[in-house]
Write an enzyme that holds these catalytic residues in place. Structure first.
Site, PDB file in Angstrom:
ATOM      1  N   GLN A   1     -53.054  -1.862 -28.848  1.00 51.30           N
ATOM      2  CA  GLN A   1     -53.014  -2.268 -30.257  1.00 51.30           C
ATOM      3  C   GLN A   1     -51.993  -3.388 -30.420  1.00 51.30           C
ATOM      4  OE1 GLN A   1     -53.060   1.482 -32.932  1.00 51.30           O
ATOM      5  NE2 GLN A   1     -52.242   2.177 -30.983  1.00 51.30           N
TER       6      GLN A   1
ATOM      7  N   HIS B   1     -56.420  -5.417 -31.423  1.00 60.67           N
ATOM      8  CA  HIS B   1     -55.999  -6.030 -32.679  1.00 60.67           C
ATOM      9  C   HIS B   1     -55.699  -7.513 -32.530  1.00 60.67           C
ATOM     10  CE1 HIS B   1     -54.712  -1.751 -34.199  1.00 60.67           C
ATOM     11  NE2 HIS B   1     -56.003  -1.915 -34.126  1.00 60.67           N
TER      12      HIS B   1
HETATM   13  P1  NAD Z   1     -46.462   2.378 -35.007  1.00 60.43           P
HETATM   14  O1  NAD Z   1     -45.296   1.561 -35.447  1.00 60.43           O
HETATM   15  O2  NAD Z   1     -47.305   3.009 -36.035  1.00 60.43           O
HETATM   16  O3  NAD Z   1     -45.950   3.556 -34.045  1.00 60.43           O
HETATM   17  C1  NAD Z   1     -45.024   3.327 -33.014  1.00 60.43           C
HETATM   18  C2  NAD Z   1     -44.666   4.673 -32.425  1.00 60.43           C
HETATM   19  O4  NAD Z   1     -43.867   4.487 -31.280  1.00 60.43           O
HETATM   20  C3  NAD Z   1     -43.896   5.563 -33.372  1.00 60.43           C
HETATM   21  O5  NAD Z   1     -44.490   6.849 -33.312  1.00 60.43           O
HETATM   22  C4  NAD Z   1     -42.470   5.599 -32.811  1.00 60.43           C
HETATM   23  O6  NAD Z   1     -41.843   6.860 -33.000  1.00 60.43           O
HETATM   24  C5  NAD Z   1     -42.726   5.361 -31.344  1.00 60.43           C
HETATM   25  N1  NAD Z   1     -41.655   4.644 -30.633  1.00 60.43           N
HETATM   26  C6  NAD Z   1     -41.010   3.520 -31.031  1.00 60.43           C
HETATM   27  N2  NAD Z   1     -40.154   3.125 -30.072  1.00 60.43           N
HETATM   28  C7  NAD Z   1     -40.259   4.046 -29.063  1.00 60.43           C
HETATM   29  C8  NAD Z   1     -39.619   4.182 -27.803  1.00 60.43           C
HETATM   30  N3  NAD Z   1     -38.724   3.295 -27.354  1.00 60.43           N
HETATM   31  N4  NAD Z   1     -39.969   5.242 -27.017  1.00 60.43           N
HETATM   32  C9  NAD Z   1     -40.868   6.165 -27.433  1.00 60.43           C
HETATM   33  N5  NAD Z   1     -41.528   6.055 -28.623  1.00 60.43           N
HETATM   34  C10 NAD Z   1     -41.214   5.008 -29.425  1.00 60.43           C
HETATM   35  O7  NAD Z   1     -47.321   1.464 -34.050  1.00 60.43           O
HETATM   36  P2  NAD Z   1     -48.868   1.540 -33.621  1.00 60.43           P
HETATM   37  O8  NAD Z   1     -49.316   2.951 -33.542  1.00 60.43           O
HETATM   38  O9  NAD Z   1     -49.029   0.613 -32.475  1.00 60.43           O
HETATM   39  O10 NAD Z   1     -49.727   0.962 -34.808  1.00 60.43           O
HETATM   40  C11 NAD Z   1     -49.511   0.008 -35.676  1.00 60.43           C
HETATM   41  C12 NAD Z   1     -49.910  -1.437 -35.531  1.00 60.43           C
HETATM   42  O11 NAD Z   1     -48.741  -2.086 -35.163  1.00 60.43           O
HETATM   43  C13 NAD Z   1     -50.890  -1.903 -34.531  1.00 60.43           C
HETATM   44  O12 NAD Z   1     -51.988  -2.369 -35.221  1.00 60.43           O
HETATM   45  C14 NAD Z   1     -50.206  -3.116 -33.845  1.00 60.43           C
HETATM   46  O13 NAD Z   1     -51.106  -4.208 -33.864  1.00 60.43           O
HETATM   47  C15 NAD Z   1     -49.067  -3.408 -34.702  1.00 60.43           C
HETATM   48  N6  NAD Z   1     -47.798  -3.898 -34.153  1.00 60.43           N
HETATM   49  C16 NAD Z   1     -47.726  -4.425 -32.912  1.00 60.43           C
HETATM   50  C17 NAD Z   1     -46.508  -4.851 -32.418  1.00 60.43           C
HETATM   51  C18 NAD Z   1     -46.472  -5.451 -31.037  1.00 60.43           C
HETATM   52  O14 NAD Z   1     -47.438  -6.085 -30.625  1.00 60.43           O
HETATM   53  N7  NAD Z   1     -45.397  -5.233 -30.284  1.00 60.43           N
HETATM   54  C19 NAD Z   1     -45.349  -4.734 -33.182  1.00 60.43           C
HETATM   55  C20 NAD Z   1     -45.451  -4.199 -34.480  1.00 60.43           C
HETATM   56  C21 NAD Z   1     -46.699  -3.775 -34.945  1.00 60.43           C
END
Ligand code: NAD
Length: 257
Positions: free
Chosen positions: A106, A124
């Site tokens: 994602q 995405h």
């Molecule tokens: P989300 O933010 O909904 O969930 C992230 C999860 O990861 C949370 O449950 C959190 O508790 C956990 N988490 C965070 N850091 C952690 C770590 N170091 N170790 C263990 N767990 C950890 O993200 P999602 O489910 O990917 O969904 C949301 C949307 O976010 C997607 O559509 C994506 O496109 C977008 N997104 C992407 C990025 C990226 O590309 N890096 C950044 C922000 C959002």
């Protein structure tokens, strides 16, 4: 509620991964927080600072387009400078060992490819490119962001004059059909689905976990917070991914080898 100790859960997860021959990983924003990219829903995440723009608004409203490009100006450079972390690299090792069929992500940051993973499906889209909504031409995001920074608040395609949009999938926008179909096929055919760093709240990505489970796969969830799919997981690891993911992967590969 799982009454086993963290070490016992990790050992169980390693045994499952070791037995797997067709594993698939579904990854989310939590995998990249240790690379310095905030996720969406954790405290300090992206949604505390920006509101999401609907696709229909981007297409119809000049104000929404300007706001979306300002949001990208504030968030994309951090992603472009970020480096893959130990979790991304562990997944690349699992693929190189012939034990991971594909990553369905994602994430829009491109860090799996930067870590050396080669079979990556971006559900995405990606923040590394912009796409013309009229002629579908793609171009790298950096020069487009430079234009926005220089005052071109609604950049247009150099080839046809159509609207440019970051090549990410917005709310209300269809997922790339071929990528979604392949992701469902992978979930149906895998023998172990690793759901990593995702709150599993965004559909249809999250439903891949259930699709895999119904098709007979083991499910390992590696995410710090609770998810709607925890009850169907064979093991849930909630430690920081930069250490739990290498511990899981390397432990399974050592047992293997
Ligand atoms: P989300 O933010 O909904 O969930 C992230 C999860 O990861 C949370 O449950 C959190 O508790 C956990 N988490 C965070 N850091 C952690 C770590 N170091 N170790 C263990 N767990 C950890 O993200 P999602 O489910 O990917 O969904 C949301 C949307 O976010 C997607 O559509 C994506 O496109 C977008 N997104 C992407 C990025 C990226 O590309 N890096 C950044 C922000 C959002």
């Amino acid at each position: 509620m799982d009454t086993r100790s963290d070490d016992e859960i990790l050992a169980h997860a390693r045994t499952i991964l070791r037995a797997s021959r067709r594993a698939v990983a579904l990854t989310g924003a939590g995998l990249s927080t240790e690379s310095g990219i905030p996720d969406f829903r954790s405290p300090g995440g992206v949604w505390e600072r920006f509101r999401p723009i609907e696709y229909g608004d981007f297409v119809c409203s000049s104000g929404a387009r300007r706001e979306h490009w300002r949001y990208k100006l504030a968030t994309v450079p951090v992603m472009l400078e970020a480096q893959p972390n130990a979790g991304h690299r562990a997944l690349a090792r699992l693929e190189q060992a012939g034990r991971l069929q594909a990553i369905v992500t994602q994430n829009i940051d491109g860090l799996h490819q930067a870590a050396g993973s080669s079979t990556v499906y971006e559900l995405h889209g990606t923040n590394r490119a912009a796409v013309c909504l009229q002629c579908d031409r793609r171009e790298p995001i950096e020069p487009v962001l430079a234009r926005v920074l220089a005052g071109d608040e609604e950049p247009r395609c150099d080839a046809c004059g159509g609207m440019l949009k970051p090549a990410t999938v917005s709310f209300g926008q269809s997922l790339p059909r071929d990528v979604l179909e392949e992701s469902i096929r992978l979930a149906e055919a895998c023998d172990c689905l690793l759901a990593i760093g995702s709150s599993l709240q965004v559909q249809p990505a999250a439903s891949l976990v259930e699709i895999a489970k119904i098709a007979g796969a083991s499910v390992l969830i590696l995410t710090a917070s609770a998810t709607p799919y925890d009850a169907l997981a064979d093991a849930k690891l909630d430690g920081a991914l930069g250490s739990t993911l290498p511990a899981l992967v390397d432990g399974a590969l050592i047992l293997d080898g």
